[in-house]
Structure formats: C-alpha cells, structure tokens
Design a protein around this motif. Structure first.
Motif, mmCIF file in Angstrom:
data_model
loop_
_atom_site.group_PDB
_atom_site.id
_atom_site.type_symbol
_atom_site.label_atom_id
_atom_site.label_comp_id
_atom_site.label_asym_id
_atom_site.label_seq_id
_atom_site.Cartn_x
_atom_site.Cartn_y
_atom_site.Cartn_z
ATOM 1 N N VAL A 10 0.723 1.531 9.637
ATOM 2 C CA VAL A 10 1.651 1.233 8.543
ATOM 3 C C VAL A 10 1.556 2.375 7.547
ATOM 4 O O VAL A 10 0.455 2.827 7.221
ATOM 5 C CB VAL A 10 1.281 -0.083 7.825
ATOM 6 C CG1 VAL A 10 2.208 -0.324 6.649
ATOM 7 C CG2 VAL A 10 1.306 -1.254 8.786
ATOM 8 N N GLU A 11 2.702 2.868 7.107
ATOM 9 C CA GLU A 11 2.650 3.953 6.137
ATOM 10 C C GLU A 11 3.604 3.690 4.973
ATOM 11 O O GLU A 11 4.749 3.280 5.182
ATOM 12 C CB GLU A 11 3.013 5.282 6.817
ATOM 13 C CG GLU A 11 2.759 6.466 5.904
ATOM 14 C CD GLU A 11 3.022 7.795 6.595
ATOM 15 O OE1 GLU A 11 3.311 7.794 7.800
ATOM 16 O OE2 GLU A 11 2.948 8.819 5.899
ATOM 17 N N SER A 29 1.464 5.560 -2.156
ATOM 18 C CA SER A 29 1.485 6.125 -0.803
ATOM 19 C C SER A 29 0.143 5.843 -0.138
ATOM 20 O O SER A 29 -0.907 5.961 -0.779
ATOM 21 C CB SER A 29 1.702 7.634 -0.838
ATOM 22 O OG SER A 29 2.918 7.936 -1.468
ATOM 23 N N PHE A 30 0.168 5.450 1.123
ATOM 24 C CA PHE A 30 -1.073 5.315 1.888
ATOM 25 C C PHE A 30 -0.714 5.206 3.350
ATOM 26 O O PHE A 30 0.448 5.039 3.713
ATOM 27 C CB PHE A 30 -1.876 4.081 1.450
ATOM 28 C CG PHE A 30 -1.138 2.787 1.586
ATOM 29 C CD1 PHE A 30 -1.036 2.152 2.821
ATOM 30 C CD2 PHE A 30 -0.534 2.200 0.482
ATOM 31 C CE1 PHE A 30 -0.355 0.961 2.943
ATOM 32 C CE2 PHE A 30 0.147 1.011 0.606
ATOM 33 C CZ PHE A 30 0.237 0.382 1.839
ATOM 34 N N LYS A 31 -1.727 5.325 4.212
ATOM 35 C CA LYS A 31 -1.494 5.123 5.633
ATOM 36 C C LYS A 31 -2.581 4.226 6.205
ATOM 37 O O LYS A 31 -3.766 4.452 5.956
ATOM 38 C CB LYS A 31 -1.446 6.459 6.382
ATOM 39 C CG LYS A 31 -1.179 6.247 7.853
ATOM 40 C CD LYS A 31 -0.599 7.461 8.545
ATOM 41 C CE LYS A 31 -0.130 7.008 9.918
ATOM 42 N NZ LYS A 31 -0.238 7.970 10.950
ATOM 43 N N ILE A 32 -2.159 3.204 6.934
ATOM 44 C CA ILE A 32 -3.108 2.315 7.594
ATOM 45 C C ILE A 32 -3.055 2.641 9.075
ATOM 46 O O ILE A 32 -1.979 2.662 9.663
ATOM 47 C CB ILE A 32 -2.713 0.846 7.375
ATOM 48 C CG1 ILE A 32 -2.674 0.529 5.876
ATOM 49 C CG2 ILE A 32 -3.667 -0.082 8.098
ATOM 50 C CD1 ILE A 32 -1.970 -0.770 5.554
ATOM 51 N N ASP A 33 -4.219 2.925 9.686
ATOM 52 C CA ASP A 33 -4.219 3.288 11.100
ATOM 53 C C ASP A 33 -4.101 2.051 11.972
ATOM 54 O O ASP A 33 -4.480 0.943 11.568
ATOM 55 C CB ASP A 33 -5.517 4.038 11.448
ATOM 56 C CG ASP A 33 -5.601 5.348 10.685
ATOM 57 O OD1 ASP A 33 -4.539 5.977 10.510
ATOM 58 O OD2 ASP A 33 -6.711 5.710 10.252
ATOM 59 N N LEU A 67 6.979 2.789 6.845
ATOM 60 C CA LEU A 67 7.030 2.984 8.288
ATOM 61 C C LEU A 67 6.033 2.063 8.963
ATOM 62 O O LEU A 67 4.897 1.906 8.499
ATOM 63 C CB LEU A 67 6.701 4.440 8.660
ATOM 64 C CG LEU A 67 7.762 5.493 8.370
ATOM 65 C CD1 LEU A 67 7.652 5.943 6.931
ATOM 66 C CD2 LEU A 67 7.601 6.668 9.303
ATOM 67 N N ILE A 68 6.464 1.441 10.039
ATOM 68 C CA ILE A 68 5.526 0.696 10.880
ATOM 69 C C ILE A 68 5.565 1.370 12.241
ATOM 70 O O ILE A 68 6.622 1.503 12.834
ATOM 71 C CB ILE A 68 5.904 -0.786 10.971
ATOM 72 C CG1 ILE A 68 5.734 -1.450 9.597
ATOM 73 C CG2 ILE A 68 5.019 -1.492 12.005
ATOM 74 C CD1 ILE A 68 6.103 -2.900 9.558
ATOM 75 N N GLY A 69 4.394 1.775 12.741
ATOM 76 C CA GLY A 69 4.381 2.651 13.909
ATOM 77 C C GLY A 69 5.066 3.941 13.489
ATOM 78 O O GLY A 69 4.790 4.468 12.416
ATOM 79 N N LEU A 189 -9.127 -8.163 19.555
ATOM 80 C CA LEU A 189 -7.747 -7.954 19.978
ATOM 81 C C LEU A 189 -7.223 -6.591 19.542
ATOM 82 O O LEU A 189 -6.091 -6.237 19.855
ATOM 83 C CB LEU A 189 -6.843 -9.057 19.415
ATOM 84 C CG LEU A 189 -7.290 -10.491 19.743
ATOM 85 C CD1 LEU A 189 -6.354 -11.489 19.081
ATOM 86 C CD2 LEU A 189 -7.313 -10.710 21.242
ATOM 87 N N GLY A 190 -8.008 -5.865 18.787
ATOM 88 C CA GLY A 190 -7.582 -4.538 18.326
ATOM 89 C C GLY A 190 -6.385 -4.583 17.404
ATOM 90 O O GLY A 190 -5.486 -3.763 17.487
ATOM 91 N N LEU A 191 -6.355 -5.585 16.516
ATOM 92 C CA LEU A 191 -5.172 -5.773 15.670
ATOM 93 C C LEU A 191 -5.194 -4.869 14.448
ATOM 94 O O LEU A 191 -6.272 -4.512 13.957
ATOM 95 C CB LEU A 191 -5.127 -7.219 15.170
ATOM 96 C CG LEU A 191 -5.119 -8.324 16.211
ATOM 97 C CD1 LEU A 191 -5.385 -9.661 15.539
ATOM 98 C CD2 LEU A 191 -3.789 -8.331 16.932
ATOM 99 N N THR A 192 -4.019 -4.514 13.983
ATOM 100 C CA THR A 192 -3.909 -3.936 12.650
ATOM 101 C C THR A 192 -3.780 -5.099 11.676
ATOM 102 O O THR A 192 -2.855 -5.899 11.797
ATOM 103 C CB THR A 192 -2.656 -3.060 12.519
ATOM 104 O OG1 THR A 192 -2.654 -2.110 13.563
ATOM 105 C CG2 THR A 192 -2.622 -2.370 11.168
ATOM 106 N N VAL A 193 -4.720 -5.190 10.759
ATOM 107 C CA VAL A 193 -4.685 -6.315 9.828
ATOM 108 C C VAL A 193 -4.654 -5.787 8.395
ATOM 109 O O VAL A 193 -5.415 -4.895 8.037
ATOM 110 C CB VAL A 193 -5.906 -7.237 10.020
ATOM 111 C CG1 VAL A 193 -6.011 -8.240 8.896
ATOM 112 C CG2 VAL A 193 -5.827 -7.947 11.363
ATOM 113 N N VAL A 194 -3.741 -6.331 7.620
ATOM 114 C CA VAL A 194 -3.717 -6.037 6.192
ATOM 115 C C VAL A 194 -4.053 -7.333 5.475
ATOM 116 O O VAL A 194 -3.452 -8.370 5.737
ATOM 117 C CB VAL A 194 -2.350 -5.516 5.730
ATOM 118 C CG1 VAL A 194 -2.404 -5.137 4.262
ATOM 119 C CG2 VAL A 194 -1.914 -4.346 6.578
#
Lengths: 357, 737
Positions: A10-11, A29-33, A67-69, A189-194
C-alpha cells in the motif's frame, strides 16, 4: 486450511484529507510492504482512522494518490477495492447467522451458496469457531464476535486486511490472546495488515513497523525497537513507552555524537541533528540507576515514593532535574522511601529528542 | 464495454425507435395503436415521427442517443467518457423537455415564438411511453457521467437514485406547485399583479385577531395554527402512551390495544366525523342520552374547534403510535439496563435514558401530527361549522362562488410557511442528536417496565381513548345496518346489497352493486401506489441518512415538501399542470397513482430515516469493504433491518390511497372513480346508510390487507433475549405495524 494471502503493498503519495475546514490528514506519504503488519498509532483525532478508511475506500482523498499493489485506487470506491476491514464495533449483520455473515462477501462476489458456506466454515475453522455456523451474532461473546469479524474479512483473501481498533471492546487477557492470534494469522497467511490502535503496548507487541501520527501528520515511522530506542521527538518518546523528559545542554558535537550535560552528569549520544545549546532529553525509567547516597555522586535525589510490583520496583525520585520516574528490575537492593540516592544513567535509553512543536 | 451505459442506451433506443412517442388517447395498454402504428403520426415512434412526418425537431434526440456509443468501450476514469455522457444526457433531457413545452396543442406554446417564427401549423399531444423511456435513458446516462466524475465515491447507483428522485419530485411536486404559486402573483385574468398579492396576503380574513377581544372569529391562519398545535401535542401524547403500554408494561390486552389504535387510519376521515355527529350531534346518541337523563340541552358545540380536534386526534393518534413504537422498541435495552445498574430507579431510567433517546421520535410524531392537522380537509369540511381553517378556505376559494384562484394560492402560501417552519424547527433539533442504538454488536437485554406512577398516567390516558375509539367504530359498523339513523333504527341489509350486490345471469356474474366500479379502481390504484411509495420513500431515506453530497438539505427539503402541501392545493395544481402537454395525465389512473406516491412519500422517508438512523453506519461500510456495491448493501443489509419501516410505509401508503379525499376529489374521472369521492357524493345526497356501509367495507378490506402485508414482511429478526410477551409477537398481526 484453504485460505491464502494475496498480499499487496500500500502506498500513499502526498495524501491530504479535509472535512470542510478541518484537515484530518495532511500531506502524508508512506509505503507499506506486502506481507507486513503495520500499525497506526496515535491519540484520538490524530488522523489514523481516517488514513485507514482512505485505504478501505470509505473516504476519498482530497488530494494525493493511493496505490494498492501497483494499481492506483485513489478514486475507486470500497466495493471495487480488494481490501477488507474489521470494525471496532465488529459490524456483524445482526439479522444473519454467523455463517451467513462470514459468507456474505463471497456470496455478493458471485459464489454459489454451497461453496460460500463451505469456505465460511473453513474461515471459522481458522479462527477456532467451528460449529458456531448457525448462531446469531447476539448469541456470541465479545471475543467470539471479534473472531467472526476477522473470519469474515479473511475468507475474501484480501490484498490488504484492515483493523480499526479491533480489540478495544475486549477485556485485557482476551485482548492479549486475540492480538497474538491476529499476529499469528498474519504471519501464517503472509497477509498485509494495517492496524489502527491508540494502545501503544498493543502496537509494540504485534507490529513489524509502527507509524506514529499526531495532528494529521506522521510523527515517526519505524520498527518497535527504533521507536523505543530512538524516538525523534518528545511526543514519540512520551507516547511510546514511558520517558522522563528533562532539560540538558549540548556542550559540543563530535562526529555523529553530542556531548550533553544533564545536571552534574555528562553523556555522549547521537546528536539527532541538534546544535550546541539547551536541548530536551528523553530518559527511559529503566535507564536511570539509583544507589544509596555515598556522598560523592554528581547527581543526587531523594526517593519520594517506592513501590514493589513483583517483577520490578518503581520509584519516584525528586532531583534537581525534577521528578524522575524510575524502574529497577534488580530486586536485590531496594531503597526505602525518604532515602537519599545518587543517580547515574545506563548506556541505552537516554536520548536527545527534538522539542515538540 | 460499460454494461450500465449499454442498458440505458437500449432503453433509450427502444423508446425512440419502437414505442409510440406520443401518449395514446385511450391508454397504451389497449394496444389500439398497433393498428396503423407507423403510418399514423399519433402512434408512431419518435424516430419515424422525425424522419417521415414534418417534425424534424425530434431528430436531435436521436443524435444525443448516438453519442454515448462512441465512449461505451472507454474506461470510467477516462475524462472523455464522463464528458460525453454528461453532454449527451444533459442535452438530450433538456431538449426533450424543451421541445415538449415549446410545441403544444395549439402550435407554439408562447406568444413571442409566434412573433419570431410565425404561426406554427403542427400540434403535438402529450408525451407517451416512448418519450418517457427516452427521458429516463437520458437521465441515467447523465447520472453515470456525474458518477464517473467521482461524485459520491463514483457510486452509480446512488447518483442514479438521487437523479431519479430529484427529477420526479421536480416533475410532480415543484412543477405543479409552481403553477399554483404563479397564479398567486397574477390576478384571475393572468396579469401580473403584485399589489393585489400583498393585499391578499395580509388580509384581515387570514390574520385577524378578533376572537381575542370579541366573539367574532379569528383569521383562518390563527384557527389553523391553534388546531394544529393542539392536535400535534394531543396525538404525540396519546401515541406515546400507547407505544409505552405496548412495549413497557405487562398489559395483557396489548393485542387488542394495538389493533384498536390502528383502526382510525384505515378509516376515511369524514367517516370519523360522521360517527362523531352520530354520537355528539344534536340528535346524536350521547346528546340524546344526556338530554333525557340530565336534561342537558343538546348543543352545537361539536361543530367547530372541539369537534375537529376530537376527529383529528382520533384520526392521527395511530400515526404517532406507528412512529413512536418503532422508536421505543429501537432503544437498546442495554442502555436502560446500564442506567439501572448505575443506581437509577425506573423513573430515573425513564426520564434520563429512555425519554432523551426517543426524543427525536417525539419530534417526528409531533411534526407529522401538526402538518396532518394543518392540511386536513375532510374533518374541518364536515365538522367545521363557522370555524374555517386554511385548507377549507382554499377549497371554497376555488370551488365556491368566489372562484378566486389567486386567493387560494395566497392561502396555500401561508399554509406552506407554517408547515415548513415546523419542519425546520424539528430538523434543527434532531440534527444535533445522534441516536444510534442498534449497533453492529449483538444486542441483548430486556426493556424495563415503566415506573408505577407513570404506568398509572399512561393507562388513564390511553384506555379511555381506546374506549372512545371502540365506541366510534361500533357506531360506524352499526350505522350500516340501520334503516335511517336517528329516525328508523330497524335492522336491514339493504345498504350493503345496494352497494355490493352480485347477481348471476346467463352471461355469468353481474356486478350489480353501485360501488363495485369505484371499489375495484380504488383497490387497484392503492395496490399500485403503495409499493411505489414505499420504494421511493425508503430509497430517499437511504440516500439522506447514508450519503453525503452537496445540496443535501435542499434535497431533503424537496422530498418532504409534498407532505407540507395540503391535498386541496395538490389536487388543483395537478389539474393546472397536467391538463395540457407535454405531460397530459388528467383523467388517467396514472395521475391518481402519482398523486398518492408523491403525497405519501414523506411518510416512507420519515419512517426510513428514523429506523435507519438507529442502524450503525459501520454495518453498511463493512458490507462495502466486503465487496458488495451499495445496491446489494441496501438490499441485503439495510432493508432486512428496516422491516418495521417497510411495513409502516407500505401499510400507510396503501391506506392513505384508499382513504384520501382532499386531492382525489379533483382528480377522479368517470373511468377512474375512487371510493372516497363516491362516498362523499352519497353523503351529499343524504344517503348516509350506503356511505357508512361502504366505509365499513373499506375498513374491513384494509384490515385484511394490513394483516397480509404484516405476514409477508415479517418481524425484524435481531436475536434479543426475548421477553415472555415477545414470543407471541409474530401472531399480533397489526401489532408491530
């Protein structure tokens, strides 16, 4: 287990959100891997929930991009984003059974009923609620409702999973267990979690990284370790863990370090971009060492309160720096209330910080 | 390819190239137009009309329907997509309307066009199904253009709903009302006359205060205001009393109480007035009894404020009850239980928790009672005597010997000001209160009973009232079987046979009764308009409660406006507006349906708003994040939780359609006669027996319908740990209406 993650990053690029005159999020602004659990932490009204809702698509940005992905989703509504969310109130549909709740997203996504119910069962299995399919939400305890909400979000295998203060309605023990379960699920599960919370211990416990927000902007981003060991300003130092905020004076700069005078003591620490002169210091309670006064200490104080907490001792010490909160894990030599002590600092846990604007 | 755009383009083209463009005189569904379809200009579709007949002005419509084809494959985010849709939809709709208004029955519709272009030889009739489909297509294409620009999160469904509601309200509320208001500024020969307007506006007849100092009556404005405030307070109090008894006491005959209190709304208003006359009039049962026993001379006190107030309270208390029962049931028991655990006794719990939580509901109930009383026409008509109110004055100004349209319009303006002020006050007050009580968390707990002292008060208010209602209805039922009330009290079936007689002839059943025609029309019109009203009302409520958009206040104002317009005014305005092209509707059944839908829609809106505000918004949001669009969210999450509101809206609009009189009396035709206007006709002829027999038949039919709707829609199913009484609730029938 049939649930897989499709985790995506997520960006935010210079995102601002205003409600009329009030700016809830300012130029962030930030980026989540992908596959990361990131926590937004801050006092209420800091903009963390608004940020989360912008990721979900429940609020639209005033300016900036999301942006997502690799896909821009700035103008996509919630329906069209591959994101699901666990609400503070759980938001379980009261007129549907547990299985219908969990299968809801699958059904509206076009899955036939039998398959949806099968996957709902699998999802409930993951959160340990097998056999509860036919119940109504009102027939479940708070913790169980929470699990249903998680299962409902999980079965959609979202690119990003959002949690809005999910544990605030639970009791402390359950809260600890649930946060561990959420963390385990996320890792398995390797999830992206916010994750949004105002509880700093919750944030420290579960996060890969933490975004500390204050007054609509990001105060600091970093791992729990970074934030605790190297807070950039007094706000973060005070908000993450406990800190004694005291005055010091930078005597001189020496490469990356600054020589700082605190009371009668001198320490060398990373200078954080500060110039010689008066400065703020944040000192962790466990970084202050006290010992019975021998008469030649450079910084002295008097124990105003002493408390025994089983795992450690807590003191309130009055000194020339002001009132200091001290934690001592060494239970072998307690100091009694009213005694004079001399004070020294440990290597770690003493930091120069910028003053809060 | 964008499927929604494609769908509406198909609708547009079917309307333009296949369906007859103009309205068919004898009705579309006779299919008479198939004979000579394309060859006859009156029956041909728009495309043929523009190509083969001398009406080239219809061809730009075709161009506007072509344009969207060029962007149908483009993505939504493409600016060109929205630009073309906005342009094509906006232009198409505006042009379609403009040509309709410009070229009418007598050629050019406006004098100056004759001067500019010379006399127009061609005439156009009103628009038909073809034009309707084309306009609809343009509207929704435009809406998609707006949504693609990112309005309301780009939600096509919501933007489309808002556009649809706005255009319908404009066509069927603002447009006709503006026709009436224009005539307020004109004298009766259509000349602009502002001074005459001011004269009439501040006339003594409206604002006079003679009643304070002398025995002469006050102005009609004061009369209306007094009546409306008294009725509003009265109905709210009684409605609350009934709602509390039904939900917060151990009262055993709740079932009967609920049924009884619903009776008055399924009764045409003038019937209650008639029953009151039969009871309290000079030769009424109670009056005669008092005279015989106590020697009290029968008076005419019933004609005037006391009588109207009594009739209105009988008529509108159930509405207040309907509003309040939903609210009282909606208060989360957890709140009350929390208060009790905080050491509040029952009385404190009630006054500090329950009452503040239902306050918005009380405001609603008062508002509805106030406006109903203001706009009521039937009761003041029958029981008014010398006590003239605004609505009756309007009627007499138009129908009576004066035939003063301008005065009627001025009176309507005054009436509007009152009702709209009430609306604003209530809105302000409600606006600051959040009363979300049904949260996403499972709700459990039991409503506490009322404190003792309050129970006594509530019982002593509601029970006598229930008794009075019971007596009134006994009169109505009994009256239908009596030869001639007041003179010959022998038992007879003749009124029923006259109204609903059925004979068997060789050709089959003969509907010999005089009432069959109006009865079947009434059922049909009511059955068509009720679901439409509920749908439009609840959709509007959803948009209002759940969406944020610019001009929302104006939008709400517009949708609620029709409620504030008295039926008499609506009736006259519909005749003025829809008697001529482009929208020719007088004499059709459609005008009745439209009138009911837009007159009753605010009740659906109110019921929807009240219940929807109690459903936590996070339920919708969670549905959205789970991938449902707003239409599915509305259908699967919101509507199932709104069942009480749906029932209320359905029942109420059905019943209003069957019992309405004020607007209807202007709109009925020989082919579409309604029960109420037929009955009023009989009453004018002094045929009370048949009138009352017919009325009681209507009441029974409406009761049956209510029970059916109740069964079909069912109860809201949110597992609350049930009180013992709750278990029997599904069987209560009318109960939760």
């Amino acid at each position: 287990m049939t649930i897989k993650g499709k985790a995506a990053s997520v960006e935010f690029r210079n995102v601002t959100k205003a409600f009329g005159e009030v700016v809830a999020v300012r130029d962030v602004s930030f980026k989540i891997d992908a596959g990361e659990l990131i926590t937004f932490l801050g006092p209420s009204g800091c903009g963390k929930t608004t940020t989360l809702r912008m990721i979900a698509g429940l609020e639209m940005t005033t300016s900036g991009q999301i942006l997502i992905g690799d896909t821009e989703v700035t103008h996509l509504p919630a329906t069209d984003r591959d994101v699901s969310m666990v609400f503070q109130s759980y938001a379980l549909f009261p007129h549907m059974t547990v299985a219908e709740n969990v299968g809801y997203g699958l059904r509206v996504g076009g899955l036939d009923k039998a398959a949806a119910m099968q996957q709902a069962s699998d999802g409930l299995n993951v959160v340990g609620l097998k056999g509860y399919e036919g119940r109504l939400p009102s027939e479940l305890s708070g913790g169980q409702q929470q699990r249903v909400a998680v299962a409902r979000a999980l079965v959609l295998e979202p690119q990003v999973l959002l949690f809005d203060e999910p544990l605030s309605n639970l009791d402390a023990k359950l809260r600890r267990r649930m946060r561990e379960e959420i963390r385990d699920l996320q890792k398995d599960l390797g999830l992206t979690v916010v994750y949004v919370t105002h509880d700093q211990s919750e944030a420290l416990a579960v996060s890969d990284r933490i975004v500390v927000m204050k007054d609509a902007v990001i105060a600091q981003v970093g791992s729990p370790h970074d934030l605790y060991e190297r807070p950039v300003d007094t706000f973060v130092a005070d908000f993450i863990g406990d800190a004694n905020l005291v005055e010091g004076e930078i005597l001189k700069l020496n490469n990356g370090d600054a020589l700082v005078k605190i009371g009668g003591l001198e320490v060398e620490r990373p200078h954080q971009g500060l110039k010689p002169g008066p400065t703020q210091m944040a000192i962790r309670p466990e970084a202050i060492k006290i010992a019975k006064d021998t008469g030649d200490g450079k910084l002295r104080g008097n124990v105003a309160k002493a408390a025994y907490l089983g795992s450690h001792l807590e003191y309130t010490v009055i000194s020339e720096l002001g009132e200091l909160f001290v934690i001592d894990h060494d239970l072998s030599s307690p100091v009694a209330q009213g005694e004079s002590v001399e004070i020294t600092f440990a290597e770690r846990g003493v930091n120069l910080v910028r003053a809060e604007e | 390819m964008n499927r929604t755009v494609a769908l509406w383009l198909i609708v547009g083209w079917v309307g333009y190239a296949i369906f007859p463009w103009y309205a068919i005189d004898d009705g579309f569904w006779t299919l008479e137009w198939l004979d000579g379809y394309v060859a006859n200009v009156d029956y041909a579709p728009g495309l043929f009309v523009s190509l083969f007949f001398d009406r080239g002005w219809l061809s730009p419509i075709g161009l506007a329907l072509l344009a969207p084809l060029f962007v149908i494959r483009r993505p939504k985010m493409d600016p060109l997509f929205s630009t073309v849709l906005l342009a094509a939809g906006g232009f198409g709709l505006a042009y379609t309307l403009l040509q309709g208004f410009t070229v009418s029955l007598a050629g050019w519709n406006w004098e100056f066009l004759n001067a500019w272009f010379g006399e127009m030889e061609v005439r156009q009739f009103g628009m038909g199904y073809g034009a309707l489909m084309v306009s609809g297509a343009f509207l929704f294409l435009f809406a998609q253009g707006v949504a693609a620009r990112g309005a309301i999160n780009g939600d096509v469904f919501v933007v489309g709903s808002i556009s649809l509601i706005i255009s319908m309200v404009t066509a069927f509320v603002f447009f006709p009302v503006s026709r009436i208001l224009i005539s307020a500024l004109q004298d009766n020969d259509e000349n602009f006359a502002p001074f005459q307007f001011l004269d009439k506006l501040f006339s003594h007849g409206i604002w006079g205060l003679d009643c304070v100092t002398s025995s002469v009556g006050c102005g009609v404005a004061w009369n209306s205001l007094t009546l409306a405030v008294l009725t509003g307070v009265g109905t709210t109090t009684l409605g609350l009393a009934f709602a509390l008894i039904a939900t917060r006491t151990g009262f055993r005959a709740k079932k009967m109480l609920r049924t009884l209190s619903v009776l008055p709304i399924i009764t045409p208003p003038f019937v209650i007035s008639l029953a009151i006359i039969l009871l309290f009039g000079r030769s009424g049962a109670v009056s005669t009894f008092m005279a015989d026993t106590f020697g009290i001379e029968p008076g005419r006190w019933i004609y005037g404020l006391p009588g109207i107030l009594l009739a209105q309270m009988l008529s509108y208390t159930p509405i207040a009850f309907l509003v309040l029962i939903g609210v009282v049931e909606g208060v989360s028991p957890a709140m009350e239980e929390a208060a009790q655990t905080l050491r509040a006794d029952r009385w404190k719990t009630f006054t500090t928790i329950t009452l503040p939580l239902i306050r918005p509901g009380l405001a609603n109930a008062f508002l509805i009672g106030f406006i109903e009383a203001m706009a009521d026409f039937g009761n003041p008509m029958v029981l008014g005597g010398d006590y003239e109110v605004l609505s009756t004055s309007i009627f007499y100004a138009i129908v009576g010997a004066q035939n003063d349209q301008a005065r009627a319009a001025v009176l309507a303006l005054v009436l509007l000001c009152f009702t709209l002020s009430a609306f604003y006050v209530q809105r302000r007050w409600l606006g600051r209160k959040s009363y979300t009580t049904v949260t996403g968390k499972g709700d459990s707990g039991v409503h506490p009973h009322l404190p003792k002292s309050l129970t006594v008060v509530v019982y002593s208010t509601a029970l006598p009232w229930a008794l009075l209602t019971f007596v009134i209805y006994a009169m109505i039922i009994f009256g239908g079987f009596v030869e001639l009330w007041g003179y010959n009290h022998s038992f007879t079936f003749k009124h029923y046979i006259e109204a609903f007689g059925i004979e068997w002839a060789e050709s089959g059943i003969v509907w010999a009764g005089a009432a069959w025609n109006s009865f079947s029309t009434t059922i049909m019109i009511a059955a068509i308009s009720a679901p439409l009203t509920a749908a439009v009302g609840l959709l509007t409520a959803y948009v209002l409660v759940r969406q944020r958009f610019g001009g929302k206040d104006m939008f709400e104002f517009g949708t609620m406006l029709s409620f504030a317009i008295p039926g008499t005014v609506i009736g006259v305005s519909y005749i003025l507006a829809f008697n001529v092209p482009p929208i020719e509707l007088t004499g059709t059944g459609a005008i009745l349906v439209l009138c009911f839908v837009f007159r009753n829609m605010p009740v659906g809106v109110r019921a929807g708003i009240a219940s929807m505000s109690q459903i936590d918004r996070s339920l919708d949001e969670s549905s959205l994040t789970l991938g449902a669009n707003s239409f599915i969210t509305l259908r699967k999450v919101v509507l199932p939780l709104l069942r009480p509101a749906i029932v209320a809206a359905l029942v109420y609009s059905f019943v209003r359609a069957m019992t309405a009189i004020s607007a209807v009396i202007f709109l009925v035709s020989a082919r579409f006669d309604m029960a109420t206007s037929y009955i009023i006709g009989r009453v004018e002829n002094g045929d009370y027996g048949l009138a009352i027999a017919y009325s009681s038949t209507l009441i029974v039919v409406m009761l049956l319908v209510i029970l059916l709707v109740q069964k079909a829609v069912g109860e809201r199913k949110i597992g609350r740990r049930g009180m013992a009484e709750d278990k029997e609730r599904p069987a209560l029938g009318v109960g939760a209406v």
